[in-house]
Motif scaffolding. Sequence first.
Motif, mmCIF file in Angstrom:
data_model
loop_
_atom_site.group_PDB
_atom_site.id
_atom_site.type_symbol
_atom_site.label_atom_id
_atom_site.label_comp_id
_atom_site.label_asym_id
_atom_site.label_seq_id
_atom_site.Cartn_x
_atom_site.Cartn_y
_atom_site.Cartn_z
ATOM 1 N N ALA A 1 -6.450 10.059 -3.667
ATOM 2 C CA ALA A 1 -5.763 8.931 -4.180
ATOM 3 C C ALA A 1 -5.613 9.194 -5.762
ATOM 4 C CB ALA A 1 -6.469 7.790 -3.883
ATOM 5 N N LEU B 1 -5.500 4.012 -9.910
ATOM 6 C CA LEU B 1 -6.172 3.036 -9.060
ATOM 7 C C LEU B 1 -6.370 1.722 -9.544
ATOM 8 C CD1 LEU B 1 -8.299 5.183 -6.770
ATOM 9 C CD2 LEU B 1 -6.197 4.498 -6.254
ATOM 10 N N GLU C 1 0.854 -1.302 -0.095
ATOM 11 C CA GLU C 1 -0.145 -0.021 0.005
ATOM 12 C C GLU C 1 0.932 1.312 -0.043
ATOM 13 O OE1 GLU C 1 -2.999 -2.618 2.823
ATOM 14 O OE2 GLU C 1 -0.932 -1.779 3.372
ATOM 15 N N PHE D 1 -4.858 2.933 -0.034
ATOM 16 C CA PHE D 1 -4.763 2.653 -1.523
ATOM 17 C C PHE D 1 -3.347 2.257 -2.036
ATOM 18 C CE2 PHE D 1 -3.357 6.786 -1.541
ATOM 19 C CZ PHE D 1 -2.650 7.107 -2.522
ATOM 20 N N TRP E 1 -8.221 -5.672 -8.773
ATOM 21 C CA TRP E 1 -7.656 -5.833 -7.236
ATOM 22 C C TRP E 1 -8.085 -7.241 -6.914
ATOM 23 C CZ3 TRP E 1 -8.859 -7.243 -2.527
ATOM 24 C CH2 TRP E 1 -8.422 -6.625 -1.624
ATOM 25 N N TYR F 1 -14.418 -0.078 -2.357
ATOM 26 C CA TYR F 1 -13.500 -0.182 -1.635
ATOM 27 C C TYR F 1 -13.217 -1.667 -1.508
ATOM 28 C CZ TYR F 1 -15.194 0.094 3.148
ATOM 29 O OH TYR F 1 -16.091 -0.103 4.199
ATOM 30 N N TRP G 1 -11.087 9.079 -2.012
ATOM 31 C CA TRP G 1 -10.816 8.552 -3.522
ATOM 32 C C TRP G 1 -10.129 9.724 -4.255
ATOM 33 C CZ3 TRP G 1 -12.433 9.514 -8.408
ATOM 34 C CH2 TRP G 1 -12.345 8.362 -9.144
ATOM 35 N N GLU H 1 -8.747 -1.004 0.586
ATOM 36 C CA GLU H 1 -8.194 -0.189 -0.403
ATOM 37 C C GLU H 1 -9.264 0.414 -1.357
ATOM 38 O OE1 GLU H 1 -4.669 -2.289 -2.019
ATOM 39 O OE2 GLU H 1 -4.030 -3.020 -0.267
ATOM 40 N N TRP H 2 -9.083 1.591 -1.745
ATOM 41 C CA TRP H 2 -9.838 2.039 -2.837
ATOM 42 C C TRP H 2 -9.677 1.478 -4.200
ATOM 43 C CZ3 TRP H 2 -13.632 4.965 -1.543
ATOM 44 C CH2 TRP H 2 -13.641 6.097 -0.550
#
Length: 565
Positions: free
Chosen positions: A173, A267, A102, A543, A273, A512, A170, A360-361
């Motif tokens: 980020a 992201l 992260e 994130f 993810w 998230y 967000w 995490e976003w």
Amino acid sequence: MKIKKIMALKVLLVLALALGFTGCSKKGSTKGGSTATGWKINDKKGGFQFNDKFKQQETPPGMISIEGGTFTMGKVQDDVMHDWNNSPNQQHVQSFFMDETEVTNKMYSEYLFWVKTVFPPTEENYKHIYNGAIPDTLVWRNRLGYNETMTNNYLRHPAYADYPVVGVNWIQAVEFSKWRTDRVNENILEREGYLKKDNKIKLGTDVSAENSFSTETYINTPSKAFGGNEEVVLKKEMGGGRRPAADTAKNVYAQRSSGLILPEYRLPTEAEWEYAATALVGNREYNIYKGQKKYPWSGQYTRSSKRQYRGDQLANFKQGKGDYGGIAGWSDDGADITNKVKAYAPNDFGLYDMAGNVAEWVQDVYRPMVDDEANDFNYFRGNVYTKNKIGEDGVVELVTSDNITYDTTSTGKILARNFPGQIVQVPVDENETYLRTQFSTSDNINYRDGDRQSTRFYKFNDSEEGESGGDEKRMYEAPKHSITADSLGKMVKKFDKSDKRTTLVDDNVRVYKGGSWRDRAYWLDPASRRFFPQDMATDYIGFRCAMSKVGPKSNKKTPRGNPKK
């Protein structure tokens, strides 16, 4: 005799033609020549320039290569929370890069240092940029808890330098990811001799608000990068050596065809993810392939079964009511709040803390259903397509100190969405969407989610009267908070207290993923998904960044499907 001579001449003519064609063929395949035209490529005297020696994309700093593939996205077990928002569906994800850990307090502090130095908050034009980038340190406060130590120290104190940054919403980020893109590419171009050496570290002197580096500006109009300073933006000789910028056309700027400039940091999508966290690459059994893997590690338990570490917790999470780490010295996960990154073993992709520590976003706008009927390849909801704004002179228009775009969030925080030196972005229009089959508008957040069958309200014609009694299109009946400024410039906040609101879902809530130090083990499952307003922050959401991979799926010397010669 005449007939024999004629026949002999014909034979000679055929041979001559054959030799001629053969010669053309050999000439056309000369090393360095184009297979399309036969013209020389990368000739020092001029012509088309292309990096024929490119091998593979450079691994970005701090990232791990994730080979893409298929997986079952969404839970395949009972939903004890009864959200029913993660029904299983088969998806395929392209290869990409992902941060090993992260984003840490140290990494984010470097961003804050750069922003504060280049855009001094003491100057009127820039006063909101730095303040808008600072994480919300008040997220640690609790009415019935003493957490002032974290409020005052967590972001800045070196004791927490390698802990994941929190209090970042967000939008912040996303802006960090844009900044990181420019700084990494700036470093690469300097390393390769296209930018003046050590210029990037002279912040506040050679590098200021009006002459900072932007990747997209450099690609589109290199001469305008760094405010058009030719002492900083250099050219390289086609053959390799560096020459003065004012030299002949034998010198060129780096371009996409150079293969040096990396794609943007961003992201990760929800699909990326979840795929990276699940890490099926480490276990190929049939039930694992079908999505039965409960955690980023193999097995159904949160404790290690390896002899050397038997009984140790494999992640940082809340083990029960009032139990954030276990009994001191025994059965402990090693942390009461967050923990240092890399404190727990990585998953089979080599990624750390894909379960626990902080949630995490991801990029996606939240919807209860993943629309796999519309797409099962690189799934993502949230596309808003833009293009470079072209001025009347036919050249891209750059952001200046006078036209910085700011967002005022529902919490009252003012965030800068672009910096001076970047290219002004505008929505795509009918010039890009006309007669296209794959997209028809700039904003695609509500695609297949805003028609008459699925909306509570819809945009009606003047001759129609809708349920909303007006010209309104709303997918969900979510609260509508507003912030305006009065005649004196004072901020007026209006909180929506209506009792008719039925949901918190709208176009400004983001997904998230993963569990955090505040969550029970249930949320450690990579398939779990929750949502939170994009302009708000917490003490348990952080994130990490991702980057698309260009070129082959795998970097193996002999790609699968290609027989060895």
